[in-house]
Write an enzyme that holds these catalytic residues in place. Structure first.
Site, short mmCIF file in Angstrom:
data_model
loop_
_atom_site.label_atom_id
_atom_site.label_comp_id
_atom_site.label_asym_id
_atom_site.label_seq_id
_atom_site.Cartn_x
_atom_site.Cartn_y
_atom_site.Cartn_z
N ILE A 1 0.84 -1.20 0.00
CA ILE A 1 0.00 0.00 0.00
C ILE A 1 0.88 1.26 0.00
O ILE A 1 0.62 2.20 -0.75
CB ILE A 1 -0.96 -0.01 1.21
CG1 ILE A 1 -1.92 -1.20 1.09
CG2 ILE A 1 -1.74 1.29 1.32
CD1 ILE A 1 -2.75 -1.48 2.34
N ASP B 1 11.13 2.93 6.36
CA ASP B 1 10.77 1.51 6.43
C ASP B 1 12.04 0.76 6.77
O ASP B 1 13.09 1.05 6.20
CB ASP B 1 10.20 1.05 5.05
CG ASP B 1 9.55 -0.33 5.12
OD1 ASP B 1 10.20 -1.28 5.61
OD2 ASP B 1 8.40 -0.46 4.68
N CYS C 1 2.33 1.21 7.75
CA CYS C 1 3.01 0.06 8.34
C CYS C 1 1.99 -0.78 9.10
O CYS C 1 0.92 -0.30 9.45
CB CYS C 1 4.13 0.52 9.27
SG CYS C 1 3.59 1.64 10.55
N PRO C 2 2.30 -2.06 9.36
CA PRO C 2 1.35 -2.89 10.12
C PRO C 2 1.40 -2.51 11.60
O PRO C 2 2.35 -1.86 12.04
CB PRO C 2 1.88 -4.31 9.92
CG PRO C 2 3.31 -4.15 9.59
CD PRO C 2 3.51 -2.81 8.97
N THR D 1 -4.55 5.19 7.40
CA THR D 1 -5.48 4.19 6.83
C THR D 1 -5.01 2.79 7.20
O THR D 1 -5.42 1.81 6.59
CB THR D 1 -5.52 4.29 5.28
OG1 THR D 1 -4.18 4.18 4.79
CG2 THR D 1 -6.14 5.59 4.82
N SER D 2 -4.12 2.68 8.20
CA SER D 2 -3.50 1.38 8.46
C SER D 2 -4.17 0.66 9.64
O SER D 2 -5.01 -0.21 9.43
CB SER D 2 -2.01 1.57 8.68
OG SER D 2 -1.35 0.37 8.42
N ARG D 3 -3.80 1.00 10.85
CA ARG D 3 -4.47 0.44 12.04
C ARG D 3 -4.52 1.54 13.10
O ARG D 3 -3.54 2.29 13.28
CB ARG D 3 -3.71 -0.77 12.60
CG ARG D 3 -3.90 -2.06 11.82
CD ARG D 3 -5.34 -2.62 11.92
NE ARG D 3 -5.52 -3.86 11.16
CZ ARG D 3 -5.93 -3.94 9.90
NH1 ARG D 3 -6.23 -2.83 9.24
NH2 ARG D 3 -6.08 -5.10 9.31
N ASP E 1 -8.98 6.53 8.82
CA ASP E 1 -9.94 5.51 8.41
C ASP E 1 -10.00 4.41 9.44
O ASP E 1 -10.79 3.46 9.32
CB ASP E 1 -9.52 4.93 7.04
CG ASP E 1 -10.51 3.93 6.48
OD1 ASP E 1 -11.70 4.29 6.39
OD2 ASP E 1 -10.10 2.80 6.17
N GLU F 1 -11.85 1.26 17.60
CA GLU F 1 -12.90 1.14 16.58
C GLU F 1 -13.76 -0.11 16.73
O GLU F 1 -14.88 -0.15 16.25
CB GLU F 1 -12.29 1.17 15.17
CG GLU F 1 -11.49 -0.07 14.79
CD GLU F 1 -11.00 -0.03 13.35
OE1 GLU F 1 -10.42 1.00 12.95
OE2 GLU F 1 -11.19 -1.04 12.63
N HIS G 1 -13.26 2.68 8.50
CA HIS G 1 -12.52 1.53 7.94
C HIS G 1 -13.09 1.10 6.59
O HIS G 1 -13.45 -0.05 6.39
CB HIS G 1 -12.53 0.36 8.94
CG HIS G 1 -11.30 -0.48 8.84
ND1 HIS G 1 -10.57 -0.88 9.93
CD2 HIS G 1 -10.63 -1.00 7.78
CE1 HIS G 1 -9.54 -1.60 9.56
NE2 HIS G 1 -9.55 -1.69 8.24
P1 NAD Z 1 2.83 -4.90 3.64
O1 NAD Z 1 3.13 -6.05 4.53
O2 NAD Z 1 2.92 -5.07 2.15
O3 NAD Z 1 3.77 -3.65 4.02
C1 NAD Z 1 4.02 -3.23 5.32
C2 NAD Z 1 5.34 -2.47 5.30
O4 NAD Z 1 5.53 -1.90 6.60
C3 NAD Z 1 6.56 -3.37 5.00
O5 NAD Z 1 7.33 -2.80 3.98
C4 NAD Z 1 7.31 -3.39 6.33
O6 NAD Z 1 8.72 -3.48 6.17
C5 NAD Z 1 6.91 -2.04 6.91
N1 NAD Z 1 7.16 -1.91 8.34
C6 NAD Z 1 7.17 -2.89 9.29
N2 NAD Z 1 7.51 -2.36 10.48
C7 NAD Z 1 7.71 -1.04 10.27
C8 NAD Z 1 8.09 0.04 11.11
N3 NAD Z 1 8.37 -0.15 12.41
N4 NAD Z 1 8.20 1.27 10.56
C9 NAD Z 1 7.94 1.47 9.25
N5 NAD Z 1 7.60 0.49 8.39
C10 NAD Z 1 7.47 -0.74 8.92
O7 NAD Z 1 1.37 -4.42 4.06
P2 NAD Z 1 0.33 -3.57 3.18
O8 NAD Z 1 -0.47 -4.50 2.34
O9 NAD Z 1 1.02 -2.44 2.55
O10 NAD Z 1 -0.65 -3.06 4.34
C11 NAD Z 1 -0.22 -2.17 5.34
C12 NAD Z 1 -1.26 -2.10 6.42
O11 NAD Z 1 -2.43 -1.47 5.92
C13 NAD Z 1 -1.76 -3.47 6.93
O12 NAD Z 1 -0.92 -3.98 7.96
C14 NAD Z 1 -3.13 -3.14 7.44
O13 NAD Z 1 -3.02 -2.85 8.83
C15 NAD Z 1 -3.52 -1.87 6.71
N6 NAD Z 1 -4.69 -2.04 5.83
C16 NAD Z 1 -5.77 -1.22 6.02
C17 NAD Z 1 -6.89 -1.35 5.18
C18 NAD Z 1 -8.10 -0.46 5.33
O14 NAD Z 1 -9.16 -0.77 4.78
N7 NAD Z 1 -8.02 0.66 6.04
C19 NAD Z 1 -6.89 -2.31 4.18
C20 NAD Z 1 -5.77 -3.11 4.01
C21 NAD Z 1 -4.67 -2.98 4.84
#
Ligand code: NAD
Length: 328
Positions: A153, A172, A203-204, A230-232, A256, A261, A293
């Site tokens: 993302i 990252d 990031c996750p 938009t992550s968590r 988001d 939540e 979300h």
């Molecule tokens: P991904 O696994 O492809 O990428 C996550 C990236 O975060 C990786 O490159 C990893 O190296 C990096 N990372 C790990 N620890 C880190 C840190 N301490 N600092 C910075 N970067 C770090 O995941 P993705 O598919 O890109 O998804 C990212 C997040 O988006 C998911 O974990 C999920 O929580 C969230 N998400 C939200 C929605 C939504 O509807 N709002 C939908 C899908 C995913």
């Protein structure tokens, strides 16, 4: 296989039914938690979403009920106790990439809406109020955008912001060479906080990233900067960001996802008394935009999610292996 589907919404049924060929799915509207997991009795698998709670206790009960597979219909898996699943021999699948662009585009929607106030303009014009007072935004072109997490993302988001003519900097632990070649500069986290006009979290949620946006990091931001998540939800310390909004350190907040939540999102609570003072405080700010979300919610993503989940369940049924396992 017999699959107990939790937290079902109408769109889940529509897309899963349209792709399902031979699985026996029973849809439950309720969330999965320790009070509802009896519903999974006699099922081979459960299919769950972001706010279903798969704690140790729930996983123990699922094991007693005969469940062998937890099929997540999302990318993140922070709501699952992985060690407990491993101990009880329950496998976990997820959908690693269904439409990273869908989430990245929603982050852009939050940025542009917050900035150009189109949500306010829409309501004004509906009432024949054609005034432009208080609608001044800023030009995004040439602004510095800080991206935390450049996985699937984050990469899609970097491309979008580069295309808008922004300077994109990123943090990252595992920098991406293709992004570097495209002109994205990796910097230390502190540097990103200090230099960015807009920060977007991709990031996750892990032990390391919980409250990555906290009192200390917020103090480092440029005054009036924009923060997008938009992550968590728990990546941001909610109380700290409320203070930063009051101090005008954060000038715009687009989220988001929200730390608490699970008690609110995906439900119509318009006739309820909301027992969460933090979200009510956030809603009260004129420069905060909250969506519940929905960043993943596109036709393309829903098609991909249902195909991927059903494909993995069929593969598991035939081979006891998964195409997209959550590695423990
Ligand atoms: P991904 O696994 O492809 O990428 C996550 C990236 O975060 C990786 O490159 C990893 O190296 C990096 N990372 C790990 N620890 C880190 C840190 N301490 N600092 C910075 N970067 C770090 O995941 P993705 O598919 O890109 O998804 C990212 C997040 O988006 C998911 O974990 C999920 O929580 C969230 N998400 C939200 C929605 C939504 O509807 N709002 C939908 C899908 C995913």
């Amino acid at each position: 296989m017999k699959i107990a589907f939790f937290s079902t919404k109408n769109y889940d049924k529509t897309y899963f039914n349209s792709h399902n060929e031979n699985q026996n799915i029973v849809y439950f509207e309720t969330r999965l938690n320790k009070n509802t997991c009896n519903l999974a009795s006699g099922f081979d698998a459960v299919c769950v979403f972001v706010n279903d709670i798969l704690s140790r206790e729930v996983i123990e009960l699922l094991h007693e009920h005969g469940v062998k597979l937890i099929a997540l219909r999302c990318a993140g898996f922070n709501n699952v106790n992985l060690e407990a699943a491993n101990e009880y021999g329950i496998k976990i699948s997820r959908v690693p990439a269904y439409s990273p662009e869908a989430v990245a585009e929603h982050a852009l929607a939050l940025i542009l809406t917050l900035n150009r106030k189109t949500h306010k303009a829409y309501n004004r014009v509906k009432e024949c109020n054609f005034s432009l007072n208080n609608l001044v935004g800023f030009t995004v072109y040439k602004k510095t955008v800080g991206v935390i997490g450049t996985g699937r993302i984050g990469q899609a988001f970097c491309k979008i912001m580069k295309a808008l003519g922004c300077e994109v900097i990123a943090f990252d632990p595992y920098p991406n060479q293709t992004l570097k070649d495209s002109g994205v500069t990796y910097v230390e986290l502190d540097d990103l906080f200090k230099r960015s006009d807009i920060i977007s979290l991709h990031c996750p949620l892990t032990e390391q990233t919980k409250h990555i946006i906290n009192e200390n990091s917020l103090k480092q931001l440029k005054p009036n900067s924009m923060l997008i998540n938009t992550s968590r939800g728990a990546l941001i310390d909610t109380e700290a960001v409320i203070q930063a909004l009051k101090d005008k350190q954060v000038g715009y907040l687009g989220i988001d996802v929200y730390e608490q939540e699970d008690k609110l999102f995906f439900e119509d609570l318009s006739e309820h008394i909301i027992d969460d003072d933090l979200i009510l405080r956030l809603i009260s700010f004129p420069n905060v935009l909250i969506t519940s979300h929905q960043a993943f919610l596109t036709q393309e993503a829903l098609n991909e999610i249902s195909k991927s989940v059903l494909n993995d369940i069929s593969h598991f049924e035939k081979t006891q292996e998964l195409i997209n396992p959550v590695e423990i």
